[in-house]
Design a protein around this motif. Structure first.
Motif, PDB file in Angstrom:
ATOM      1  N   UNK A  25       0.678  -1.284  -0.002  1.00  0.00           N
ATOM      2  CA  UNK A  25       0.065   0.332  -0.207  1.00  0.00           C
ATOM      3  C   UNK A  25       0.722   0.890  -0.623  1.00  0.00           C
ATOM      4  N   UNK A  26       1.668   1.387   0.835  1.00  0.00           N
ATOM      5  CA  UNK A  26       2.326   2.713   0.512  1.00  0.00           C
ATOM      6  C   UNK A  26       3.597   2.473  -0.114  1.00  0.00           C
ATOM      7  N   UNK A  27       4.189   1.698  -1.194  1.00  0.00           N
ATOM      8  CA  UNK A  27       4.810   1.500  -2.122  1.00  0.00           C
ATOM      9  C   UNK A  27       4.135   2.105  -3.206  1.00  0.00           C
ATOM     10  N   UNK A  28       2.540   2.007  -3.960  1.00  0.00           N
ATOM     11  CA  UNK A  28       2.427   2.529  -4.138  1.00  0.00           C
ATOM     12  C   UNK A  28       1.666   4.192  -4.068  1.00  0.00           C
ATOM     13  N   UNK A  29       1.331   4.311  -2.508  1.00  0.00           N
ATOM     14  CA  UNK A  29       1.038   5.915  -2.376  1.00  0.00           C
ATOM     15  C   UNK A  29       1.819   6.241  -2.675  1.00  0.00           C
ATOM     16  N   UNK A  30       3.462   6.403  -2.661  1.00  0.00           N
ATOM     17  CA  UNK A  30       4.720   6.461  -3.100  1.00  0.00           C
ATOM     18  C   UNK A  30       5.032   6.944  -4.673  1.00  0.00           C
ATOM     19  N   UNK A  31       4.479   6.441  -4.925  1.00  0.00           N
ATOM     20  CA  UNK A  31       4.428   6.522  -6.720  1.00  0.00           C
ATOM     21  C   UNK A  31       3.474   7.054  -7.333  1.00  0.00           C
ATOM     22  N   UNK A  32       4.296   7.518  -8.835  1.00  0.00           N
ATOM     23  CA  UNK A  32       2.872   8.057  -9.086  1.00  0.00           C
ATOM     24  C   UNK A  32       1.560   7.374  -9.699  1.00  0.00           C
ATOM     25  N   UNK A  33       2.627   6.805 -10.490  1.00  0.00           N
ATOM     26  CA  UNK A  33       1.270   5.739 -10.874  1.00  0.00           C
ATOM     27  C   UNK A  33       1.278   4.149 -10.134  1.00  0.00           C
ATOM     28  N   UNK A  34       0.249   3.598  -8.784  1.00  0.00           N
ATOM     29  CA  UNK A  34       0.295   2.489  -8.387  1.00  0.00           C
ATOM     30  C   UNK A  34      -0.711   1.323  -9.435  1.00  0.00           C
ATOM     31  N   UNK A  35      -0.389   0.064  -9.875  1.00  0.00           N
ATOM     32  CA  UNK A  35      -1.337  -0.615 -10.159  1.00  0.00           C
ATOM     33  C   UNK A  35      -1.375  -1.419  -8.956  1.00  0.00           C
ATOM     34  N   UNK A  36      -1.989  -2.611  -8.920  1.00  0.00           N
ATOM     35  CA  UNK A  36      -2.822  -3.196  -8.521  1.00  0.00           C
ATOM     36  C   UNK A  36      -2.733  -4.647  -8.804  1.00  0.00           C
ATOM     37  N   UNK A  37      -2.303  -5.515  -8.228  1.00  0.00           N
ATOM     38  CA  UNK A  37      -3.164  -7.364  -9.042  1.00  0.00           C
ATOM     39  C   UNK A  37      -4.060  -8.052  -8.980  1.00  0.00           C
ATOM     40  N   UNK A  38      -4.660  -7.913  -9.982  1.00  0.00           N
ATOM     41  CA  UNK A  38      -6.154  -8.612  -9.468  1.00  0.00           C
ATOM     42  C   UNK A  38      -5.819  -9.606  -8.799  1.00  0.00           C
ATOM     43  N   UNK A  39      -6.862 -10.484  -7.515  1.00  0.00           N
ATOM     44  CA  UNK A  39      -6.581 -11.222  -6.906  1.00  0.00           C
ATOM     45  C   UNK A  39      -6.234 -11.020  -5.874  1.00  0.00           C
ATOM     46  N   UNK A  40      -4.758  -9.934  -5.136  1.00  0.00           N
ATOM     47  CA  UNK A  40      -4.874 -10.059  -4.686  1.00  0.00           C
ATOM     48  C   UNK A  40      -5.346  -9.123  -2.889  1.00  0.00           C
ATOM     49  N   UNK A  41      -4.626  -8.102  -2.664  1.00  0.00           N
ATOM     50  CA  UNK A  41      -5.562  -7.461  -1.784  1.00  0.00           C
ATOM     51  C   UNK A  41      -6.279  -6.574  -2.088  1.00  0.00           C
TER      52      UNK A  41
END
Length: 280
Positions: A231-247
């Protein structure tokens, strides 16, 4: 313009059963040819990063959830628990008879409860696979009771994972919160789980640190992850991509959702964003 991409390993770049898809290898190569930096950002300790991941030749590795930061072969930052704090936490673990796994740079030390938990959890992930033993070997983590070896090796510890009842875990959190960084605290397979790092560590902080070091603006960075600890990695990035089926919680902070490693998620997302070309 994307100048750097951060990638989690398990469930993001790599499928735990099948390893790294050819499309992911192609994506890494194509990005590097364009001058885009690629950095692994994993909760694993450096010693358990899989061989197929290391073989990709990424520009940098952020391991241990952000406690160890390396770029192009140079160690930029390392942080560990003090011996005093580690001793106090282990005494609290002993009194409450908790499962515990302590991670150093090259080794992971587990007591019997932690080893049993991991064995069952990983066994479920690879259930039914004909090449289960080969998968276990490629995973690079030996789920065994080797806790006594910690005192012989005298290694510095930068990550602590605990399992127990919810009440006991919350007691630990309350007792040590001023001095530790809580990465995850949640129910996991009928146990209550707690993941601790030294104060001030985390994937998000590591991303910010490396961006500053390379003089890269937040908006020029991108990250891919699948877990709560991303979560914090995505928030620290300009674009954050989550993988389907994860959290499901991670998706709340994502700019978009891509497919799993088996579905060529990273590659197809980079194509969708115009960074790569599917037929190129």
């Amino acid at each position: 313009m994307t100048k750097i991409i951060y990638m989690d390993i398990d469930g993001t770049l790599r499928d735990e059963r099948e390893g790294i898809a050819e499309s992911a290898r192609k994506a890494v190569q194509a990005c590097r040819e364009q001058g885009i930096y690629l950095v692994i950002c994993t909760g694993r300790n450096l010693g358990s990063v899989q061989d197929d991941v290391l073989a990709l030749g990424m520009d940098g590795i952020i391991s241990a959830g952000g406690c160890d930061i390396r770029f192009q072969g140079k160690i930029l930052a390392q942080k560990y628990f003090s011996m005093k704090l580690l001793g106090e936490i282990l005494e609290a673990v002993r009194k409450r008879k908790l499962g515990a796994a302590l991670e150093a740079e090259t080794e992971i030390y587990m007591n019997g409860k932690a080893a049993g938990f991991y064995q069952e959890d990983f066994g479920r992930k690879i259930y039914g696979c004909e090449n289960a033993q080969q998968i276990r070997e490629k995973n690079k983590i030996r789920y065994e009771d080797n806790f006594s070896q910690l005192w012989k090796d005298c290694e510095k510890i930068h990550k602590i994972c605990l399992w127990g009842t919810k009440d006991h875990i919350q007691e630990i959190t309350k007792k040590f919160l001023p001095d530790v960084q809580v990465v995850q605290e949640k129910e996991w397979n009928q146990s209550w789980y707690l993941e601790l790092l030294p104060r001030g560590c985390g994937k998000g902080k590591a991303v910010k640190f490396l961006n500053r070091y390379l003089n890269i603006k937040k908006e020029d960075s991108m990250s891919f992850g699948d877990g709560d600890n991303d979560i914090e990695m995505l928030k620290a990035s300009g674009i954050g991509i989550a993988v389907q089926g994860g959290s499901e919680e991670l998706i709340k902070y994502a700019d978009s959702v891509c497919g799993s490693p088996k579905e060529n998620g990273v590659f197809l997302e980079l194509c969708r964003r115009g960074i790569l070309h599917q037929n190129g």
